[in-house]
Write a protein that holds these residues in place. Structure first.
Motif, PDB file in Angstrom:
ATOM      1  N   HIS A 296      -1.668   3.899  15.790  1.00 57.00           N
ATOM      2  CA  HIS A 296      -0.459   3.388  16.440  1.00 57.00           C
ATOM      3  C   HIS A 296       0.676   3.163  15.442  1.00 57.00           C
ATOM      4  O   HIS A 296       1.831   3.389  15.740  1.00 57.00           O
TER       5      HIS A 296
ATOM      6  N   ASP B 176      -3.453  -3.561  16.297  1.00 55.62           N
ATOM      7  CA  ASP B 176      -4.651  -2.735  16.448  1.00 55.62           C
ATOM      8  C   ASP B 176      -4.772  -2.212  17.887  1.00 55.62           C
ATOM      9  O   ASP B 176      -5.862  -2.159  18.453  1.00 55.62           O
ATOM     10  N   GLY B 177      -3.626  -1.844  18.453  1.00 56.25           N
ATOM     11  CA  GLY B 177      -3.619  -1.256  19.785  1.00 56.25           C
ATOM     12  C   GLY B 177      -3.493  -2.242  20.928  1.00 56.25           C
ATOM     13  O   GLY B 177      -3.406  -1.829  22.085  1.00 56.25           O
TER      14      GLY B 177
ATOM     15  N   ILE C 175       0.938  -2.880  14.162  1.00 51.51           N
ATOM     16  CA  ILE C 175       0.130  -3.206  12.983  1.00 51.51           C
ATOM     17  C   ILE C 175      -1.284  -2.667  13.179  1.00 51.51           C
ATOM     18  O   ILE C 175      -1.961  -3.022  14.137  1.00 51.51           O
ATOM     19  N   ASP C 176      -1.692  -1.775  12.282  1.00 51.74           N
ATOM     20  CA  ASP C 176      -3.083  -1.313  12.247  1.00 51.74           C
ATOM     21  C   ASP C 176      -3.698  -1.864  10.972  1.00 51.74           C
ATOM     22  O   ASP C 176      -3.491  -1.306   9.890  1.00 51.74           O
TER      23      ASP C 176
ATOM     24  N   VAL D 154       6.616   4.192   3.516  1.00 55.50           N
ATOM     25  CA  VAL D 154       6.681   3.687   2.148  1.00 55.50           C
ATOM     26  C   VAL D 154       5.306   3.123   1.809  1.00 55.50           C
ATOM     27  O   VAL D 154       4.737   2.336   2.570  1.00 55.50           O
TER      28      VAL D 154
ATOM     29  N   GLU E  77      -3.141   8.832   8.537  1.00 52.08           N
ATOM     30  CA  GLU E  77      -3.957   8.233   9.591  1.00 52.08           C
ATOM     31  C   GLU E  77      -3.370   8.538  10.971  1.00 52.08           C
ATOM     32  O   GLU E  77      -2.154   8.471  11.163  1.00 52.08           O
TER      33      GLU E  77
ATOM     34  N   LEU F 299      -1.566  -0.405   7.769  1.00 57.08           N
ATOM     35  CA  LEU F 299      -0.377   0.325   8.214  1.00 57.08           C
ATOM     36  C   LEU F 299       0.434  -0.555   9.156  1.00 57.08           C
ATOM     37  O   LEU F 299      -0.116  -1.111  10.109  1.00 57.08           O
TER      38      LEU F 299
ATOM     39  N   GLN G  25       2.875   0.991   4.181  1.00 55.87           N
ATOM     40  CA  GLN G  25       1.435   1.141   3.935  1.00 55.87           C
ATOM     41  C   GLN G  25       1.025   0.353   2.694  1.00 55.87           C
ATOM     42  O   GLN G  25       1.621   0.517   1.623  1.00 55.87           O
ATOM     43  N   GLY G  26       0.018  -0.491   2.867  1.00 58.45           N
ATOM     44  CA  GLY G  26      -0.547  -1.201   1.724  1.00 58.45           C
ATOM     45  C   GLY G  26       0.362  -2.255   1.110  1.00 58.45           C
ATOM     46  O   GLY G  26       0.210  -2.595  -0.065  1.00 58.45           O
TER      47      GLY G  26
ATOM     48  N   ARG H 103      -9.578   2.920   6.268  1.00 56.74           N
ATOM     49  CA  ARG H 103      -8.206   2.986   6.794  1.00 56.74           C
ATOM     50  C   ARG H 103      -7.333   2.026   5.989  1.00 56.74           C
ATOM     51  O   ARG H 103      -7.702   0.859   5.829  1.00 56.74           O
TER      52      ARG H 103
ATOM     53  N   ARG I 226     -14.617   1.473   6.740  1.00 55.30           N
ATOM     54  CA  ARG I 226     -14.768   2.585   7.679  1.00 55.30           C
ATOM     55  C   ARG I 226     -15.320   3.830   6.987  1.00 55.30           C
ATOM     56  O   ARG I 226     -14.957   4.146   5.866  1.00 55.30           O
TER      57      ARG I 226
ATOM     58  N   ILE J  40       2.455   1.550  -0.987  1.00 55.12           N
ATOM     59  CA  ILE J  40       2.205   0.842  -2.241  1.00 55.12           C
ATOM     60  C   ILE J  40       0.783   1.134  -2.704  1.00 55.12           C
ATOM     61  O   ILE J  40      -0.179   0.985  -1.939  1.00 55.12           O
TER      62      ILE J  40
END
Lengths: 514, 514
Positions: free
Chosen positions: B451, A509-510, A116-117, B438, B448, A131, A485-486, A128, A123, B440
């Protein structure tokens, strides 16, 4: 019974006696295979979303149903394979054990490698987006049962267990040498499917003796990956067919290897007699029908080596011939040995008594030299069955050159004292590039079903060096990452929601965290 | 200069002007490629054992050396690609950023997926040996630079960064459209190799315009994997060649896709005008030369849809034509559009002014119907460049049928209000099976480097749906698990020692821990 049916039916043969066994099995038609592929795809649309918890219950139910078959399963398997009952009892435990291991693995759930990012809306120069990524099942998987493990690498074997665990539906092509065993296990899985209220076509099984049946499965557009354990010829043909499809698909073919064993000088001096006995035992274990029997050993010239060879010679003559899985396999074995010994460079060191039983194989040890093998790799070609070749190098440099010349293997072993192992770092470094599993001071037979096991290796041992067919990592073969995404929280899979409702390990987040 | 040299040399062309640029580049000979492969293998024997810390320093040094090239790099890249300077400045940042991201990833070290199953000597009926597994590098990797990202998907792009991070040596085939840019970056990497005291042949670069040069790299026996970004035709040819090798090797070819965008009815009603502008902007971004430009959008018939189309039509006419990467790419674009519009079922909705510049492309929007596309997938075939086709469905059912008919894509997007997204769960479920990402409510351009990013997808978007060419997960493409059985502590890699000296996350007897 119509003429068409008779033509396409077959029966199993007891390799210990040559007797035809009761039960008639119908070769699945090409039309049926087409239908099965589409049905498997339809079931996948539902099964792919089944939770880890529910998949775990399903895998455990399959294990219970296999156990519920009781002695009938073991007796049929023994009749079809000539494998001893204790071995088959152990193999059943391995089969149900790996179903339960995959159950625990998907119940725990972290295998999906969730990442999970979170969004960084402030930013600069660009925000960003949110994601999130996890592994999702590939689609319907075609699996070929192996001849040499009628339970653990067959209908409900490791390929099936890992594919079902990943969320894939499965179409198994049963091995034609044990159709009755296959049908019993298939029925057990179907019962588990019903009891768990899963889509009926989550699991389908086809029977057949012809190459066309297998090819039809590989070529079905709904099939998205193949699992296979067997011969190089069989596995490579499937790989080639899959690569030629309009949509190529991954083929995980484990095609065996000779599993070289290097005996270093000092350990032969100290433990040569015991090693000779253990080497012959590992070579002939299960009539040499494991993928990991040591078909090749490498020694350097010394007095201890001469004694080792003499002891191994004596041991092999005392091995009682046992039956192979089929008469055809036995004939291929004896032909392979004849072919090898027709090389002027290969000698017979010793063999057990000749025998004329239906599928009995005559265990044999061969010898050759590193020079001969370096000049001609065919000297150490794999012959499936109870044989091994001892190859003698003149010195450690020649041993290293031989190691460097090896193709890919499932395993590579070094026997040495602690002191000499430290001196042979170069050898270990070479072998690590040649094998999926590098072993110190143990024979390669015995493949633990666990998290850290890797049963694979560079080509030609397998068609995909990145994959294993044993152990929990096998699940990754049947999954691919998907990035979301989103997505609003409500539309995300449980594994990726902020609150981590399944409490799995994730890379947030890493940072690895729960 | 000899006749032979002249025949095999080439120069770069400025696509904005058609001018020949200074500098002559020699096509690497087949003999040299053979030599490079062997040298890469020799370097690999050493580089594979370089620590994560040292690899991190190397990757960071490459980033520094690229930055040290200063404006000369950007100016040459602009001259060779006609990409605007701000874009190239950003791309340089992306390139050095991903080198540094991989540096931090291998410095942290947990990527090797270490798994340890300690020995259970007392276990019945059989003891368990000590088993330890981690990812190890595959071997020398062949990488093809892409035309459309002269920095970020080229000589020091994501493929090179992830392969070097994994511990593989690299032989890059520079893209012939930007040989000067490639040579500058190659020199930067060579400087970093020297400054970090790594084997000289850790990185090698070949130049060439012919297919034979690329095929020689793919067919070299020392090469163990291929990374590629480019056309379907190019990627599939490499995949086929690699599958036909005596030892087949994995090919990670990212071959682009049309990246379907579904606009749901309510959001078109509420935000149609803004979406039309954004859609045209995303379609024509970078002269439509991203793998993720939206080449296909799907709408349902409504008044809002008519307005959306009118607004998109108006927007496309106002786009100023910009230059493509080469004249050949520009010609393929205009031919592709002519070919598409020769279908009776495809209409031109709008296009920008005609233009006669050397490699200027004329942005265009097309329209068709879901019925036409369902009858003939060629209606929405990818045309690399600034074009997109709006496909209209009669109703939501037809939209779903169209989604179901899609092949594999890198991305699939749905635009909808929160309420209607919840109603279109079926659509999202289908798209998850068709795409690697995918999305949204955002256009797919903008990938990006992180990770959780997945830049891949089912065939024909890539040749390996399990792999990504962007983000830290890309490192897994170039590694395979190796299991170490019964190793004394002194002979184990640091990652697998009991004391966990690198303090990485490991699976210890099934439990994730440090």
């Amino acid at each position: 019974m119509s003429q068409a049916t008779i033509e396409h039916s077959f029966q199993a043969i007891n390799p210990a006696t040559g007797e035809i066994l009761p039960g008639e099995f119908i070769e699945t038609s090409l039309e049926q295979i087409t239908d099965y592929g589409h049905r498997s795809a339809a079931a996948f649309a539902e099964y792919r979303n089944v939770s880890g918890l529910k998949k775990a219950e399903f895998l455990e139910q399959i294990a219970l149903e296999i156990e519920a078959l009781g002695d009938a399963l073991l007796e049929r398997a023994q009749a079809e394979t000539a494998l001893p009952l204790p071995r088959l009892t152990g193999e059943r435990g391995r089969t149900t054990g790996q179903l339960r291991l995959f159950a625990s693995y998907v119940r725990e759930g972290s295998w999906v490698d969730a990442r999970i990012d979170p969004a960084l809306p402030e930013r600069q120069p660009l925000p960003r987006p949110d994601l999130r990524q996890m592994l999702r099942p590939l689609g319907p998987v075609g699996i070929f049962g192996a001849s040499n493990f009628p339970l653990a690498f067959s209908v409900a074997g490791g390929d099936t267990a890992s594919a079902l665990a990943a969320g894939c539906t499965v179409v198994v092509k049963a091995h034609p040498a044990h159709p009755g065993t296959s049908e019993l296990v298939a029925e057990a899985i179907r019962t588990a499917v019903q009891k768990c209220n899963l889509p009926e076509d989550t699991f389908l099984c086809i029977q057949g003796r012809t190459n066309e049946t297998g090819q039809a499965l590989v070529n079905h557009p709904a099939i998205k990956a193949i699992g296979f354990t067997g011969s190089f010829r069989g596995g490579k043909a499937i790989f080639d067919a899959a690569a030629r499809r309009p949509e190529p698909i991954p083929v995980y073919a484990e095609m065996g290897s000779t599993n070289p064993v290097f005996f270093l000088p000092q350990i032969l001096k100290e433990q040569g007699a015991a090693l000779a006995l253990a080497y012959v035992a590992s070579t002939t274990l299960g009539t040499g029908q494991f993928c990991t029997n040591p078909g090749l050993s490498i020694v350097t010239a010394s007095e201890a080596t001469e004694q080792f060879k003499a002891q191994a010679q004596q041991a092999i003559t005392q091995v009682k011939p046992t039956s192979m899985l089929t008469k055809a396999i036995r004939e291929a074995f004896h032909q392979g040995i004849s072919h090898l010994t027709s090389h002027g460079d290969v000698q017979v060191l010793g063999e057990s008594d000749a025998t004329e039983g239906y599928a009995l194989a005559r265990p044999v040890l061969l010898t050759s030299t590193a020079k001969a093998l370096l000049a001609n790799p065919a000297v150490a070609e794999e012959v499936f069955g109870p044989s091994s070749i001892i190859v003698q190098a003149d010195n450690p440099e020649e041993m290293l050159a031989l190691a460097q010349s090896l193709e890919g293997h499932l395993t590579a072993t070094v026997y040495g004292t602690e002191e000499e192992l430290l001196q042979y770092g170069d050898l270990l470094a070479i072998l690590e590039q040649k094998a999926g599993r590098v072993i110190i001071n143990a024979f390669p037979t015995g493949v633990e079903v666990s998290h850290a096991m890797h049963h694979g290796g560079p080509f030609p041992a397998t068609t995909d060096a990145r994959s294993t067919s044993v152990g929990t990592n096998a699940i990754r073969r049947f999954a691919r990452p998907v990035c979301y995404q989103g997505f609003p929280q409500a539309l995300l899979p449980e594994e990726l929601k902020d609150t981590n409702p399944l409490s799995i390990w994730r890379l947030w987040d890493g940072v690895t965290q729960k």
